[in-house]
Design a protein around this motif. Structure first.
Motif, PDB file in Angstrom:
ATOM      1  N   LEU A  54      12.579  86.976  19.967  1.00 24.45           N
ATOM      2  CA  LEU A  54      12.815  86.318  18.795  1.00 24.45           C
ATOM      3  C   LEU A  54      13.639  85.091  19.367  1.00 24.45           C
ATOM      4  O   LEU A  54      14.213  85.097  20.376  1.00 24.45           O
ATOM      5  N   ALA A  55      13.753  84.017  18.572  1.00 24.51           N
ATOM      6  CA  ALA A  55      14.682  82.802  18.584  1.00 24.51           C
ATOM      7  C   ALA A  55      15.116  82.435  17.147  1.00 24.51           C
ATOM      8  O   ALA A  55      14.291  82.456  16.405  1.00 24.51           O
ATOM      9  N   GLY A  56      16.375  81.761  17.283  1.00 29.92           N
ATOM     10  CA  GLY A  56      16.645  81.141  16.202  1.00 29.92           C
ATOM     11  C   GLY A  56      17.635  82.083  15.375  1.00 29.92           C
ATOM     12  O   GLY A  56      18.020  83.421  15.961  1.00 29.92           O
ATOM     13  N   SER A 106      16.469  82.188  22.517  1.00 27.47           N
ATOM     14  CA  SER A 106      17.438  81.135  22.160  1.00 27.47           C
ATOM     15  C   SER A 106      18.087  81.142  20.647  1.00 27.47           C
ATOM     16  O   SER A 106      17.316  81.642  19.934  1.00 27.47           O
ATOM     17  N   ASP A 107      19.211  80.912  20.553  1.00 26.25           N
ATOM     18  CA  ASP A 107      19.704  80.476  19.373  1.00 26.25           C
ATOM     19  C   ASP A 107      20.268  79.095  19.123  1.00 26.25           C
ATOM     20  O   ASP A 107      21.030  78.825  18.210  1.00 26.25           O
ATOM     21  N   ARG A 108      19.706  78.104  19.832  1.00 26.08           N
ATOM     22  CA  ARG A 108      20.245  76.686  19.909  1.00 26.08           C
ATOM     23  C   ARG A 108      19.587  76.125  18.722  1.00 26.08           C
ATOM     24  O   ARG A 108      18.113  76.186  18.429  1.00 26.08           O
ATOM     25  N   ILE A 109      20.311  75.565  17.994  1.00 25.23           N
ATOM     26  CA  ILE A 109      19.952  75.046  16.550  1.00 25.23           C
ATOM     27  C   ILE A 109      20.404  73.456  16.831  1.00 25.23           C
ATOM     28  O   ILE A 109      21.659  73.230  17.175  1.00 25.23           O
ATOM     29  N   ASP A 110      19.380  72.611  16.581  1.00 24.71           N
ATOM     30  CA  ASP A 110      20.034  71.175  16.433  1.00 24.71           C
ATOM     31  C   ASP A 110      20.668  70.867  15.101  1.00 24.71           C
ATOM     32  O   ASP A 110      20.949  71.746  14.138  1.00 24.71           O
ATOM     33  N   ALA A 111      21.327  69.425  15.035  1.00 22.03           N
ATOM     34  CA  ALA A 111      22.171  69.084  13.923  1.00 22.03           C
ATOM     35  C   ALA A 111      21.292  69.327  12.550  1.00 22.03           C
ATOM     36  O   ALA A 111      21.999  69.442  11.510  1.00 22.03           O
ATOM     37  N   ALA A 112      20.008  69.093  12.590  1.00 19.71           N
ATOM     38  CA  ALA A 112      19.226  69.491  11.288  1.00 19.71           C
ATOM     39  C   ALA A 112      18.898  70.830  10.986  1.00 19.71           C
ATOM     40  O   ALA A 112      18.143  71.078   9.785  1.00 19.71           O
ATOM     41  N   GLY A 113      19.338  71.806  11.765  1.00 25.55           N
ATOM     42  CA  GLY A 113      19.177  73.212  11.574  1.00 25.55           C
ATOM     43  C   GLY A 113      17.973  73.647  12.096  1.00 25.55           C
ATOM     44  O   GLY A 113      17.370  74.712  11.650  1.00 25.55           O
ATOM     45  N   HIS A 114      17.208  72.902  12.924  1.00 22.14           N
ATOM     46  CA  HIS A 114      16.130  73.431  13.709  1.00 22.14           C
ATOM     47  C   HIS A 114      16.175  73.902  14.814  1.00 22.14           C
ATOM     48  O   HIS A 114      16.955  73.500  15.817  1.00 22.14           O
ATOM     49  N   LEU A 115      15.230  75.003  15.130  1.00 25.99           N
ATOM     50  CA  LEU A 115      15.332  75.816  16.419  1.00 25.99           C
ATOM     51  C   LEU A 115      14.885  74.598  17.692  1.00 25.99           C
ATOM     52  O   LEU A 115      13.942  73.986  17.242  1.00 25.99           O
TER      53      LEU A 115
END
Length: 333
Positions: free
Chosen positions: A85-87, A109-118
């Motif tokens: 899974l990711a996010g 991955s749990d990397r989320i951008d500034a807009a909250g998107h994976l």
């Protein structure tokens, strides 16, 4: 690696005083090792966001790129087919049993951008050799994943072509489709029956509520745009079942940018503020908007801040979100 974050369950005494008989937030797991019902005929073809998706057999290797479907997969007894899974999978969404099962799944991955998107690459996903990917973050395409051997399903409310008005039937239909895909039709019907009963309990409790209005908002961090949810979002049936009128029910879109002036003009009795990740003072984001002190919901502290998946997309978590709304604001009777 396995997820290091511990997923603690919310002990929802939801509607404890106002309602009776509401179930716990998440389903009981079924035996995931048994064969399917034998009621699905393969190849099975379904339509998803205008695309034809064909399953030659029940998926056996799932990559989960959004948190909402986890409760459906668990209810059908197929969560153990999720290989990665990711996010973010926030603590508050799950009971202790489901939290433990999710915690045991490898995280890509749990990397989320500034807009909250994976943010994740197709190469990372396809390295898991999935036959089904749930979710389609920016940068991934159906064609690319299918070329790598995997089908993809997107939540209907996220379809690029948009959706019509959403209802709890949208949730039930989604569960039934998953039941067909995994040949777990009996489990799907059990899950639907449980959720229908819980929604009916709430609707019965709020049947005599006086006229009450609400707005469901997604405030952007750092003074960015303010978004509201209209008829095509899951907030519409949630509010209706909870005994509220959505002040934006004249807007057919799912989500749209709204000005503080428009919000003040409609002046809802209560505000439900959605967020992802850390709430980061989401209520303060609204309170700092010019003129927001004219909103009765703020001056009277009639505000509920809750995680995004408690409203959208349609999933069993939406029923928990409904119960949370009534727990916070009462039945009105």
């Amino acid at each position: 690696m396995s997820r290091s974050t511990r997923f603690l369950a919310p002990i929802l005494g939801i509607l404890a005083l106002a309602l009776t008989g509401c179930a716990a937030p998440v389903t009981a797991a079924h035996d995931s090792t048994r064969a399917g019902d034998g009621t699905t005929t393969y190849p099975l073809t379904i339509e998803n966001c205008g695309e034809t998706v064909t399953f030659d057999q029940a998926p056996e290797r799932i990559v989960l790129l959004e948190s909402a479907p986890a409760t459906i997969l668990d209810g059908l007894g197929v969560l153990d087919r999720v290989v990665s899974l990711a996010g973010p999978f926030p603590d508050e969404y799950y009971d202790s049993g489901l939290a433990g099962r999710i915690d045991a799944i490898d995280t890509l991955s749990d990397r989320i951008d500034a807009a909250g998107h994976l943010t994740i690459s197709a190469e990372v996903v396809l390295a898991q050799e999935p036959d089904l990917v749930l979710g389609l973050p920016d940068g991934l395409t159906r064609t690319g994943l299918l070329d790598g051997g995997s089908n993809t399903l997107v939540q209907p409310v996220y379809c690029p072509t948009g959706v019509e008005d959403t209802s709890f039937d949208s949730l039930y239909e989604q569960i039934e489709i998953y039941g067909q895909i995994f040949d777990r039709n009996d489990e799907a019907q059990e899950l639907v029956a449980d959720l229908k009963a819980r929604v009916t309990d709430v609707e019965s409790a709020t049947a005599n509520a006086p006229e009450r209005t609400a707005a469901v908002l997604y405030p952007s961090a750092g003074g960015g745009p303010l978004y509201a949810y209209g008829r095509a979002s899951m907030s519409q049936p949630q509010l209706e079942a909870a005994g509220f009128t959505n002040v934006f029910d004249d807007t057919p879109e799912r989500v749209f940018e709204v000005s503080i002036e428009e919000l003040i003009d409609r002046d809802p009795d209560v505000l439900i503020l959605l967020y992802q990740g850390d709430d980061g003072g989401v209520e303060d984001e609204v309170r700092t908007l010019p003129g927001s002190d004219a909103l009765r919901a703020l001056t009277e502290s009639n505000v509920l801040v809750q995680l995004f998946n408690f409203t959208e997309p349609p999933s069993p978590l939406s029923v928990v979100g409904l119960e949370r709304i009534v727990e916070r604001f009462g039945t009105g009777s």
